[in-house]
Scaffold this active site. Sequence first.
Site, mmCIF file in Angstrom:
data_model
loop_
_atom_site.group_PDB
_atom_site.id
_atom_site.type_symbol
_atom_site.label_atom_id
_atom_site.label_comp_id
_atom_site.label_asym_id
_atom_site.label_seq_id
_atom_site.Cartn_x
_atom_site.Cartn_y
_atom_site.Cartn_z
ATOM 1 N N ASP A 122 192.917 -6.897 16.961
ATOM 2 C CA ASP A 122 193.448 -8.251 17.512
ATOM 3 C C ASP A 122 192.800 -8.644 18.930
ATOM 4 O O ASP A 122 193.533 -8.861 19.817
ATOM 5 C CB ASP A 122 195.072 -7.837 17.812
ATOM 6 C CG ASP A 122 195.738 -9.408 18.487
ATOM 7 O OD1 ASP A 122 195.026 -10.244 17.976
ATOM 8 O OD2 ASP A 122 196.841 -8.958 18.843
ATOM 9 N N ASP B 259 200.780 -8.482 29.069
ATOM 10 C CA ASP B 259 200.652 -9.367 28.048
ATOM 11 C C ASP B 259 201.967 -8.959 27.124
ATOM 12 O O ASP B 259 202.951 -8.159 27.240
ATOM 13 C CB ASP B 259 199.686 -8.362 27.197
ATOM 14 C CG ASP B 259 199.477 -8.977 25.865
ATOM 15 O OD1 ASP B 259 199.105 -10.113 25.711
ATOM 16 O OD2 ASP B 259 199.438 -8.289 24.688
ATOM 17 N N GLU C 208 202.629 -12.875 30.824
ATOM 18 C CA GLU C 208 202.263 -13.959 30.009
ATOM 19 C C GLU C 208 203.650 -14.182 29.346
ATOM 20 O O GLU C 208 204.066 -13.470 28.344
ATOM 21 C CB GLU C 208 201.261 -13.244 28.680
ATOM 22 C CG GLU C 208 200.621 -14.258 27.956
ATOM 23 C CD GLU C 208 200.652 -13.593 26.524
ATOM 24 O OE1 GLU C 208 200.260 -14.315 25.636
ATOM 25 O OE2 GLU C 208 201.072 -12.542 26.252
ATOM 26 N N ARG D 3 191.769 -17.931 15.586
ATOM 27 C CA ARG D 3 191.679 -18.099 17.250
ATOM 28 C C ARG D 3 190.049 -17.627 17.407
ATOM 29 O O ARG D 3 189.573 -18.069 18.510
ATOM 30 C CB ARG D 3 192.726 -17.144 17.892
ATOM 31 C CG ARG D 3 193.947 -17.282 17.705
ATOM 32 C CD ARG D 3 194.950 -16.516 18.273
ATOM 33 N NE ARG D 3 194.657 -14.979 17.413
ATOM 34 C CZ ARG D 3 195.599 -14.058 17.932
ATOM 35 N NH1 ARG D 3 196.277 -14.132 18.946
ATOM 36 N NH2 ARG D 3 195.357 -12.806 17.328
HETATM 37 C C1 GLC Z 1 199.413 -11.866 23.717
HETATM 38 C C2 GLC Z 1 197.843 -12.277 23.627
HETATM 39 C C3 GLC Z 1 197.203 -12.507 21.983
HETATM 40 C C4 GLC Z 1 198.008 -11.146 21.169
HETATM 41 C C5 GLC Z 1 199.307 -11.023 21.539
HETATM 42 C C6 GLC Z 1 199.594 -9.240 21.101
HETATM 43 O O1 GLC Z 1 200.044 -12.895 23.314
HETATM 44 O O2 GLC Z 1 197.697 -13.490 24.333
HETATM 45 O O3 GLC Z 1 196.203 -12.532 22.001
HETATM 46 O O4 GLC Z 1 197.792 -11.389 19.993
HETATM 47 O O5 GLC Z 1 199.513 -10.642 22.854
HETATM 48 O O6 GLC Z 1 199.118 -8.473 21.782
#
Ligand code: GLC
Length: 612
Positions: free
Chosen positions: A116, A259, A301, A493
């Site tokens: 990811d 995150d 985030e 993405r």
């Molecule tokens: C956050 C990141 C994203 C990721 C997700 C899982 O939202 O910005 O890119 O897929 O976390 O870790």
Amino acid sequence: MARETVFNRRLNRHRDELKWLYCELYEGGAEYFEELCRIMEQRGRERDAKLKRLDKKREENPEWYKGNDMVGMMMYTDAFAGNLKGVKKKLDYIEECGVRCLHLMPLLDSPEVDNDGGYAVSDFTRVKKSLGTMEDLKDLADECHRRDISVCLDFVMNHTSQEHEWAVRARAGEQEYRDRYFFFDNWDIPSQYEKTCPQVFPTTAPGNFTWLEDAQQYVMTTFYPYQWDLNYRNPRVFNLMADNLLNLANHGVDILRIDAVPYIWKELGTSCRNLPQVHSIVRMLRMICEVVCPGILLLGEVVMEPAKVVPYFGTVEKPECHMLYNVTTMASIWHTVATGNVSLLRHQMDVINSLPREYVFLNYLRCHDDIGWGLEYAWLKQENIEEVPHKKFLNAYFTGNWPGSMARGELYNDDPASGDARLCGTTASLCGLEGALDQQDKAAADRAVDCDLMLHACMMTLSGIPMLYSGDEIGQLNDYSYKENPAKAADSRYVHRGQFRWRTAANRGRKGTAQYRLFHGISFLEELRKTYRVFLNAAAVRTSDTHDPALLCLVRELDGQKLTAVFNFSGERKTAWIDEPGSCTDLLSGETLEGRNVPMPPYGVRWMLYNE
Ligand code: GLC
């Protein structure tokens, strides 16, 4: 020892609250609390003298990151310069971009595939081999600090990769490690969770659980099946993750982007998002940092609407995050590009402008993720705009499937069940530069650059910290090569996560190119922004009537300095019928204007500073 005293002084300041919160979350967790204190002490002792000096400096000036010279840039280490050593060599370029805060996308150890984009961490104490070592990270951070640039890194705390040692041992059946995740023998409890817990990736990773055939167990996987959710009900998980965070801070990371933080606490019968326990955890992390490494900042985030985002700032007495993303504004800006109607954006600005000025938002146009159309639909209803058809329109517009649209985006997680889809693409491609170049339409290409610059100007007019997305400063276009990589092909993405084009970047020195216009245009905005105090966070900001649906007007005022900014979200010449009288100088064109009947070129911007 003096050093000990500093630590103890800081610990004493927070100890009661920290312990109280900890023991409330972890009943009978006193023993684990002692472990946490030992971790803090150990990491405090390890923190090197240089970083401690920085801590002290920042403690004395807690506003250090709030200046109008603060500009961030986020980038992938490998896409930009191969590895960490490469990034260090390119710091001159980063400085040339005016960047004072460098956000490096996840770079800790993660699997080759199923990672990811680095958000599936398999070892929090090591840098991914292909990118370098922990020493390289420290070394880069040192050099950044020398240049007065701070470093931001993700702290992916909601989950680990399935290849993390804990996950491997859990899978093999070790109970101690199973307790660090959410394991279930059968579908009974998972099925109950599924009733109330929405999906993050409905198409690319449906469901919130994954069946492990070998272990004959279900494991909770809110994101991808290979990202196993950590169980923060287990105090060991909290302690060990706090330890990992402090270790990163001790390697010179200044800003930790926590995150997916709203997801870290799960509770049956709820949406498993933004639960009160999440706030206790963030508050505890904040205190832990203030004790061990007070120079570092937490960036949350929280990709949600303002009402859900704002609580992550905490309160004045009990702060949580230092900074949060201005995500709804970002989505509203793109909505405005498509509709050419600023009413929603204006409303959104009014919401943001009414918040306390102490709040620091990170403003951005694009980032590594998709754009989710999280707009205020309840408000849009009064304009007869309905959620599902409107999302369809936005997606059609930005994929170039709408009359007159040159935008070249790609859909993301197109969910037939809900009719919902999100969107990917670089700023320049979404502004129409790629489409215009495809069609060799010079005028359309110029318009796309005008639009791109206008959006950057709009972002820089907002209070907070502008965060550029690497490549946007040279109008980098979508990169479709991910489609050839089976590990990436399903995740659109990657279309805006392409290699940085150094050859294209060289054009920034060639007048007449799109790169020249964008690079120097953005630099000029940054220059002006840091020259005038009116761009400080402390300024009062309000919107003002323009009597034209395509024109947005923002007024900033501080200590007698006043700036009226006008943005034209249409490709037509317009007049802003504003009523902000006084003689001003448009900082961008140098023209002298009156704060009434302001002529606006297509996709034009005015930054009108009132003459004394
Ligand atoms: C956050 C990141 C994203 C990721 C997700 C899982 O939202 O910005 O890119 O897929 O976390 O870790």
